[in-house]
Every structure is written in structure tokens, then in C-alpha cells.
Scaffold this motif. Structure first.
Motif: not given
Length: 381
Positions: A37-60
């Protein structure tokens, strides 16, 4: 007369319908429950850090119900150091009351118009007091028992076996300062009775309604320490009721900024203030009118939280799947932190309906415009 749509109108209508079928641009924000869900195909890698590298998902999960309450960290060891015998030390500005028994001429009476603090012996700026037959006596830094013995020793040259008593009529030299969310902020004297954190707060009138009793700062010698009044008031933990020292500054923070933000498919998008006892996910959802049954995706109740400093990621994302309503009991066991964002995502059908709602007026305008053009052409023929 038969009305037919011109080729351009038919082509445009078909094109709009095709765009509806493959549309991926949905109004508003969304968090998907599907992998990637966190992948954005339109986002350039140079513009922002990829979300998978900054988000850690936990299940309640049910682990939140089994978790034991975490013990709060004890105050710094330096705050737990206490003298074996507490005794007040005289300082500049204090007023001493000196009594020599059976010698009223050496005792200045208070009288009906003068209080003991007005009639006593004031400790001068040079740290001394003056007493008959004895003269100047250096008293700063001494205990009253030491001052009593010193006066008795010197006055014994003039009075046989003198009986001397020394008390402090006014404590003026040493203070602690209480500020912040208390009813009467100010300076409060340190006396011959040990002054602890709870005593200082009570002397200042107690906490206001906006006080954050989990965020109390003690400043001593330029060093700041964090204390918890909740641990003292509610849990009776004596470790936090530290002994104060002259010059200490107590600041009770306000609770204004301690809030969480509830967004998405809920009754009302709003900030929810945290109470003194904290706030659970269930309480935050309830305060915002709950999630909307007709548009919310119950599988996608999320809590977004800034990761602790020093973590290898920036955002912690906690997901609650409440498709089975009994899972909401987990929400009551999940404690929120200040500045958390609770987000309830929209169901796929609700997102699709929003696309239709936004595109349909444009489609209708083009369609009826093309239909009107056909009618005009037919009339001309």
C-alpha cells in the motif's frame, strides 16, 4: 424523428466510461490494507525517501490485553539522596526568637501589636545577629541548636547557668518556586519541616484542570529532572515525592498540547484531548462519534505515531482489524500517546462512489452537450 449521437460524442462517452473503469485517482487520503500500500509508482526516488524505509507496520493483537503495565522509570538517583537527619540551616534574612528563661530583660516581648517575626533578631546581610552581652554572633550556616549552645556559652560569663532557647520566628532565606498549571504559582519557604514535592504543590493551591500531572519538571542547579505527580497522587509511589532543596524550581506542564487527532471515516474529524489518566484508541474513536458504518473500512483503523528518536524508521503504524466488532475490545487496551493520529480509512465502495460523484457532472455535461449538438444538426437537415 430519431436522434442519434455524433461519432465524437459516442467516442467521448465511451472514453469517459473507460476512464471510470480504470481510475486510480481517488479524492482524499487513504491507507490501504493490501500489501504494498505504501508504494507510489508516480513518486520519484530523488524527491522523497521511499515510505517502506520510514514506516514500520504493527498489528494490534490480543497481546495488548495481556501486556503488563510498564513500571515508570524511577527518579534520578541524585533526587533520592536524603540526609539521615533533616535540620534547618539558618540563612540571610531569617528571624530568630531567642529566649533566656528567668531573664525577661533579655527577651524582647512580642506584645499584642508585634508578631514574633517583627520583634525577633533578624539575620543581617553579613550573616550575624546582635544579642545583649554577647554582641555580634555569626549564625548563617548554623542550626538553631548550635546557635543556642553558642549564646549560652558566651552569656554564661554574665548569668549563672543560663537556660537559652532559640527558635526561628520567620523563614525568609530559603525558598522553592512553583510555576505552571497550579492555582497559586509563587515562591514558598523552606522551613524546619522537610518540604517534599507534594507539599509544595499543595501549598500552591493544587493542580488546575489543565495540569498534566505526568509532566512535572524539577530544576536543580541548572539540571532538569522529570517527575510524575500521578505516581504520587494515584499510585502512592513515594519515590516521586522527592525532598526539595532551597532554590528548586517545580514546573507543572499544561495539558493543552496533549491531544490526539482523529481523522478519516469517523463521525467528526477533530483533535481529542488526553485526560490525566491517558486515552485509549476506543475512547478516541468514541469521542469522535465512532467510525461510520456505511463508509468506513473496519479493517483499516490505524494509529500513526512518530517513531522514538534513534529508531531505524520514522513512523510506527498500528493497524486494528475491527471487521469483527468484538475486536474493538483491543482498541480499549491500546493506549495512545500525545500527538498520535488515528485514521479510519474508507471502504473500497465508498472510495469508488466518490470517484463517480466527482466525474459524473463532467460526463453529463459533455453527454448532453453532444446530444444537443446532434439535435441542432438534425434540425438543420
Amino acid at each position: 424523428m430519431q436522434v442519434s449521437m455524433n461519432p465524437f460524442g459516442k467516442f467521448l462517452a465511451v472514453g469517459l466510461l473507460a476512464s471510470l473503469a480504470g481510475c486510480t485517482v481517488v479524492p482524499g487520503s487513504h491507507i490501504s490494507t493490501s500489501p504494498g500500500w505504501f508504494l507510489d509508482e508516480d513518486e520519484s526516488a530523488e524527491e522523497a525517501e521511499p515510505l517502506p524505509d520510514v514506516v514500520q507496520v504493527h498489528t494490534i493483537t490480543t497481546n495488548v490485553l495481556k501486556a503488563e503495565p510498564q513500571d515508570k522509570a524511577k527518579p534520578a538517583p541524585v533526587l533520592l539522596e536524603e540526609p539521615e537527619d533533616y535540620d534547618y540551616v539558618v540563612g540571610l534574612g531569617d528571624v530568630l526568637q531567642i529566649t533566656v528563661w528567668d531573664h525577661p530583660e533579655l527577651t524582647i516581648p512580642a506584645g499584642s501589636m508585634r508578631s514574633p517575626s517583627e520583634s525577633g533578631n533578624w539575620v543581617h546581610n553579613d550573616g550575624t545577629i546582635f544579642y545583649p552581652y554577647v554582641g555580634k554572633i555569626k549564625v548563617v550556616g548554623l542550626r538553631v541548636t548550635e546557635i543556642r549552645d553558642l549564646i549560652a556559652q558566651r552569656i554564661a560569663e554574665y548569668i549563672e547557668d543560663p537556660q537559652v532557647d532559640v527558635t526561628i520566628a520567620a523563614f525568609r532565606s530559603q525558598r522553592v518556586y512553583v510555576s505552571g498549571a497550579v492555582k497559586q504559582p509563587g515562591a514558598y519557604p523552606v522551613t524546619n519541616v522537610p518540604l517534599r514535592l507534594l507539599d509544595a504543590v499543595n501549598s500552591s493551591g493544587g493542580l488546575t484542570e489543565m495540569a498534566d500531572w505526568n509532566d512535572v519538571t524539577l530544576t536543580r542547579n541548572g539540571q532538569e529532572y522529570t517527575l510524575s505527580l500521578k505516581a504520587v497522587y494515584q499510585e502512592g509511589n513515594p519515590a516521586y515525592n522527592v525532598l526539595l532543596r532551597p532554590g528548586d524550581v517545580i514546573h507543572v506542564a499544561r495539558n493543552d498540547d496533549n491531544k490526539v487527532f482523529v481523522l478519516g471515516e469517523v463521525g467528526e474529524n477533530q483533535p481529542v484531548p488526553m485526560t490525566r489518566n491517558g486515552l485509549t484508541l476506543a475512547e478516541a474513536l468514541s469521542a469522535s462519534g465512532g467510525y461510520t458504518q456505511d463508509t468506513a473500512d473496519a479493517r483499516g483503523i490505524f494509529v500513526l505515531r512518530r517513531a522514538p528518536q534513534g529508531s531505524d524508521h520514522l513512523i510506527d503504524l498500528y493497524q486494528l482489524n475491527a471487521k469483527d466488532a468484538t475486536a474493538l475490545i483491543l482498541a480499549d487496551g491500546f493506549d495512545l500517546q500525545s500527538r498520535d493520529i488515528v485514521y479510519v480509512t474508507a471502504a473500497p465502495l465508498a472510495r469508488w462512489n466518490r470517484v463517480i460523484k466527482n466525474i459524473l457532472p463532467t460526463f453529463q455535461t459533455i453527454y448532453y452537450g453532444a446530444l444537443a449538438a446532434d439535435r441542432v444538426r438534425d434540425l438543420d437537415e
